[in-house]
Design an enzyme around this catalytic site. Sequence first.
Site, PDB file in Angstrom:
ATOM      1  N   SER A 178      13.200  -6.234   6.770  1.00 16.79           N
ATOM      2  CA  SER A 178      13.849  -4.935   6.543  1.00 16.79           C
ATOM      3  C   SER A 178      15.275  -4.862   7.051  1.00 16.79           C
ATOM      4  CB  SER A 178      13.052  -3.792   7.179  1.00 16.79           C
ATOM      5  OG  SER A 178      11.834  -3.658   6.549  1.00 16.79           O
ATOM      6  N   SER A 179      16.049  -5.889   6.725  1.00 18.30           N
ATOM      7  CA  SER A 179      17.464  -5.832   7.111  1.00 18.30           C
ATOM      8  C   SER A 179      18.154  -4.673   6.407  1.00 18.30           C
ATOM      9  CB  SER A 179      18.150  -7.151   6.771  1.00 18.30           C
ATOM     10  OG  SER A 179      17.965  -7.467   5.404  1.00 18.30           O
ATOM     11  N   SER A 213      31.928  -4.823   7.826  1.00 17.25           N
ATOM     12  CA  SER A 213      30.887  -5.566   8.524  1.00 17.25           C
ATOM     13  C   SER A 213      31.547  -6.600   9.417  1.00 17.25           C
ATOM     14  CB  SER A 213      29.978  -6.274   7.508  1.00 17.25           C
ATOM     15  OG  SER A 213      29.221  -7.263   8.178  1.00 17.25           O
ATOM     16  N   GLY A 227      12.399 -10.492   4.731  1.00 24.14           N
ATOM     17  CA  GLY A 227      11.249  -9.593   4.731  1.00 24.14           C
ATOM     18  C   GLY A 227      11.115  -8.824   6.033  1.00 24.14           C
ATOM     19  N   GLY A 248      17.203 -10.999   3.920  1.00 26.08           N
ATOM     20  CA  GLY A 248      16.292 -11.535   2.903  1.00 26.08           C
ATOM     21  C   GLY A 248      15.067 -12.225   3.478  1.00 26.08           C
ATOM     22  N   THR A 299       0.831  -1.205   0.000  1.00 26.55           N
ATOM     23  CA  THR A 299       0.000   0.000   0.000  1.00 26.55           C
ATOM     24  C   THR A 299       0.867   1.258   0.000  1.00 26.55           C
ATOM     25  OG1 THR A 299      -0.098  -0.311   2.379  1.00 26.55           O
ATOM     26  CG2 THR A 299      -2.034  -0.980   1.141  1.00 26.55           C
ATOM     27  N   ASP A 306       9.456   0.609   5.188  1.00 24.28           N
ATOM     28  CA  ASP A 306      10.535   0.032   5.998  1.00 24.28           C
ATOM     29  C   ASP A 306      11.364   1.104   6.697  1.00 24.28           C
ATOM     30  OD1 ASP A 306       9.540  -2.135   4.677  1.00 24.28           O
ATOM     31  OD2 ASP A 306      11.294  -2.450   3.413  1.00 24.28           O
TER      32      ASP A 306
HETATM   33  C1  GLA Z   1       8.923  -4.090   0.982  1.00 20.14           C
HETATM   34  C2  GLA Z   1       9.166  -2.654   0.592  1.00 20.14           C
HETATM   35  C3  GLA Z   1       8.130  -1.746   1.230  1.00 20.14           C
HETATM   36  C4  GLA Z   1       6.713  -2.243   0.998  1.00 20.14           C
HETATM   37  C5  GLA Z   1       6.615  -3.737   1.301  1.00 20.14           C
HETATM   38  C6  GLA Z   1       5.291  -4.308   0.923  1.00 20.14           C
HETATM   39  O1  GLA Z   1       9.158  -4.265   2.342  1.00 20.14           O
HETATM   40  O2  GLA Z   1      10.452  -2.243   0.968  1.00 20.14           O
HETATM   41  O3  GLA Z   1       8.290  -0.418   0.750  1.00 20.14           O
HETATM   42  O4  GLA Z   1       6.289  -1.951  -0.303  1.00 20.14           O
HETATM   43  O5  GLA Z   1       7.607  -4.480   0.648  1.00 20.14           O
HETATM   44  O6  GLA Z   1       4.313  -3.804   1.746  1.00 20.14           O
END
Ligand code: GLA
Length: 382
Positions: A125-126, A68, A123, A121, A36, A171
Amino acid sequence: MLDLDALKARYRSVVGAEPEGLWSAPGRVNLIGEHTDYNDGFVLPFALEKKAVIAGGQRDDDALVIVSLELDEEVRIPLADLKPGTEGWHSYLAGVAWALREAGHAVGGANLVMTSDVPLGAGLSSSAAIECATVATLADLYGLDIAPIDRAKLARVAENAYVGAPTGLLDQAASTLCEVDNGLFLDCRTLETEHVPLPMADQGYEMLVLDTKTPHSHVDGEYGTRRATCEAAAEILGIPALRDVTDLDEALARLEDETMVKRVRHVVTENERVLMAFELARTSDLSELAPLLDASHASMRDDYEITVPTVDLAVETAKKEGALGARMTGGGFGGCIIALAKAGDADRIGQSIAAAFKDAGFGAPEWFTATPAAGAGRLAGP
Ligand code: GLA
């Protein structure tokens, strides 16, 4: 587990001095509101305890030295050589220095030694965690006065323009703005935010986060294709973004392409679900959110078509084992699910999903329970 003593020791061995400070930024789960954000819509994430931490200090040679703790590599890049499209893990940090400088901020050289326990990887938000920790580090090192929402936007510029992933603001906003014990309601058009208490423990619940270990990426095509379809639909409908659909049936009747119809239906109904979840979280018991989580998953599976067999099996099993509500979280095509469960149930649900994965011939998942944590900032002491 993060080892901050090892981080500081690595800094000392690379730089030959103590770091000027440590800065951190968390990963996130999105409670609801998937795909969204780039449609000018609504999202409701919360930050995780898992985070990226950077030991930082100024350099006087106009270069970045990026290290790192997890890798045996030291990257030195003169600021003058920063260039969008550069590949490699270090581009999440270098891209932020580039974005700050492009925006006119006086950022000089820096030593940036990082570590992170946000799974890669998955999902969670690393990448945003690294970007937002880098913004926090460079802003403090160079005395930049940048409002939190602008920090998130600059981190997103790094992701979009430098790394090359066409993502929205979800994120980076979550990683920067979230507060302990709260979800973050964000209107991605007006950038208005509101912190929403999520008293899961107090109400007798816990949130399972289960990584299916099916890796995903936003730099590849599927994410961009979804986004392009949404933009094309908005153009046909003559509106700035799918956020502006007011009559879903009427809008769908004007679209010929069946795939486009499904994508629009997901985005519009998902926005409605976020608004409902926001309202319910403020006024009701959190269990009221459960049907919205389930509906969000069904919409991602059937209309947005971004789930995969591991993710669907994890959600189905979680529900069968008593989760109140469950959905995939994040961009899709793998990664994590979240499941709202009664306190004490999450681990058992995780075990059951692991058993179901084994039966189905899938690899072993990993899981933890999450409580809403704080956004980016400086850690106490160097
Ligand atoms: C990833 C993207 C976000 C968002 C989501 C889906 O995390 O980085 O900006 O679009 O997918 O909601």
